[in-house]
Write a protein that holds these residues in place. Structure first.
Motif, short mmCIF file in Angstrom:
data_model
loop_
_atom_site.label_atom_id
_atom_site.label_comp_id
_atom_site.label_asym_id
_atom_site.label_seq_id
_atom_site.Cartn_x
_atom_site.Cartn_y
_atom_site.Cartn_z
N LYS A 46 -22.66 -73.38 -36.81
CA LYS A 46 -22.02 -72.45 -35.88
C LYS A 46 -22.79 -71.15 -35.79
N GLU A 47 -23.31 -70.68 -36.93
CA GLU A 47 -24.09 -69.44 -36.94
C GLU A 47 -25.39 -69.61 -36.17
N ARG A 50 -24.47 -69.63 -32.60
CA ARG A 50 -24.17 -68.26 -32.18
C ARG A 50 -25.45 -67.46 -31.98
#
Length: 370
Positions: A46-47, A50
């Motif tokens: 997810k990072e 992002r």
């Protein structure tokens, strides 16, 4: 031996329960550890997503701002410079004024009929120059902003693709975008002649019954300019502005704009399919009914601005004779054709809410009508 068997017999249940608990605990630990690893990897993923999204936003912002800068500092200023030169050159009033001044200072140089003819030409050309400048600057500013938003949408789609395709999207020239921005020159190099001829025809029709001694109030002047613009549209027909702004196809455009002995095409190969796509999309936008409404809104705002500027000069005065009004009418073409950074009309149109919404819809590839 017997002691061991006895111990096992006495503690068998406890030992099995203990081993079971230990084994269960180990299994739970392994499951928990596996879950933690998956959660950690999911968080890392997810990072990364992002960060990739943020990077894409930054790249898109940089690309869009780059196109905006090119448009604001190069495309529009150059097109405005050419437009100003062509209009002032083809509708030069200095010779008419000089001859009238000479006739005034030297009686007998001009016959009464010659004076009437000169004043008649001055009347027509004064209105033609200012109203043509008003219409051309308005449509040109709309067109350039449409270009920017069409390109911005394509940049977004390009940057959203794979890293390899993103690398290709960095080059304006390789995708025909640089040449697409240059199509803003088409109006002042090829569309202007027809524009001026048809605008002059509209002016002549509206002013044919207006005598130099007739008085004009500011409201009558606004009504006259509006009548000229309305008749100009009727002469040209619906969606006529497209032929002024966008060439029919890339090959026609290249023949018109690129000198026959130019080696630019060989030195910098251009993706003509991309240019064709951009021009086709822009032509489609200009043909849409909602753009016609935006044109009406922009033109009414332009006329209001022109009348406000002229009203500030003649505020508090009685209606003027047309002969005395002509110098002020012709002079208004100068600020209308000013550089974009000092052009009140261009900056005013950018702040009209309906026009801002239209640009947003162009960027999102939407329409005001279903």
């Amino acid at each position: 031996m017997f002691y061991s068997r006895g111990f096992w017999g006495r503690h068998k249940r406890k030992i099995l329960i203990g081993l079971g608990a230990a084994g269960g605990g180990y299994v739970i630990y392994r499951l928990w550890d596996s879950h933690q690893r998956r959660m950690l990897e999911l968080n890392r993923q997810k990072e990364r997503e992002r960060q990739d999204e943020e990077l894409m936003k930054i790249q898109l912002k940089n690309h869009f701002e780059s196109i905006q800068r090119i448009s604001d500092t190069t495309t529009l200023p150059y097109a405005m410079h050419e437009l100003r030169a062509r209009i002032l050159e083809q509708l030069d009033l200095s010779e008419l004024r000089d001859r009238l001044m000479q006739g005034k200072g030297q009686p007998g140089v001009l016959s009464p009929q010659e004076r009437i003819e000169l004043w008649g030409r001055l009347k027509i050309l004064s209105f033609t120059r200012t109203v043509a400048a008003l219409w051309a600057v308005t449509i040109l500013s709309l067109y350039v902003r449409i270009q920017v938003n069409v390109l911005g949408r394509h940049l977004y789609l390009d940057i959203a693709r794979t890293a390899e395709e993103q690398g290709d999207s960095d080059s304006l020239r390789s995708h025909g975008r640089e040449e697409f921005l240059a199509t803003a020159d088409y109006l002042c190099t090829h569309g202007i002649n027809t524009l001026l001829v048809n605008m002059q025809s509209a002016v002549m029709e509206v002013l044919k019954e207006k005598q130099l001694k007739d008085t004009f109030s500011i409201d009558q002047l606004q009504e006259t300019i509006t009548q000229i613009l309305d008749l100009f549209v009727k002469i040209e027909g619906p969606t006529f502005w497209v032929s002024y702004l966008v060439p029919e196809d890339v090959s026609t455009y290249r023949k018109l704009m690129v000198p026959s002995n130019s080696s630019d095409e060989l030195t910098h190969p251009i993706d003509t399919s991309k240019l064709e796509q951009l021009m086709s999309e822009t032509r489609t936008i200009l043909l849409r009914p909602d753009f016609g409404r935006i044109m009406d809104i922009a033109m009414k705002k332009a006329v209001e601005l022109l009348i406000d500027e002229m009203g500030a000069e003649i505020s508090g005065t009685a209606p003027l004779a047309l002969a005395k009004l002509l110098p002020r009418v012709s002079q208004m073409s100068i600020p209308l054709l000013a550089e974009p950074e000092n052009n009140k009309l261009i900056s005013t149109l950018l702040r009209v809410p309906e026009i801002e919404v239209f640009y947003t819809l162009v960027y999102a590839d939407l329409t005001l009508e279903s």
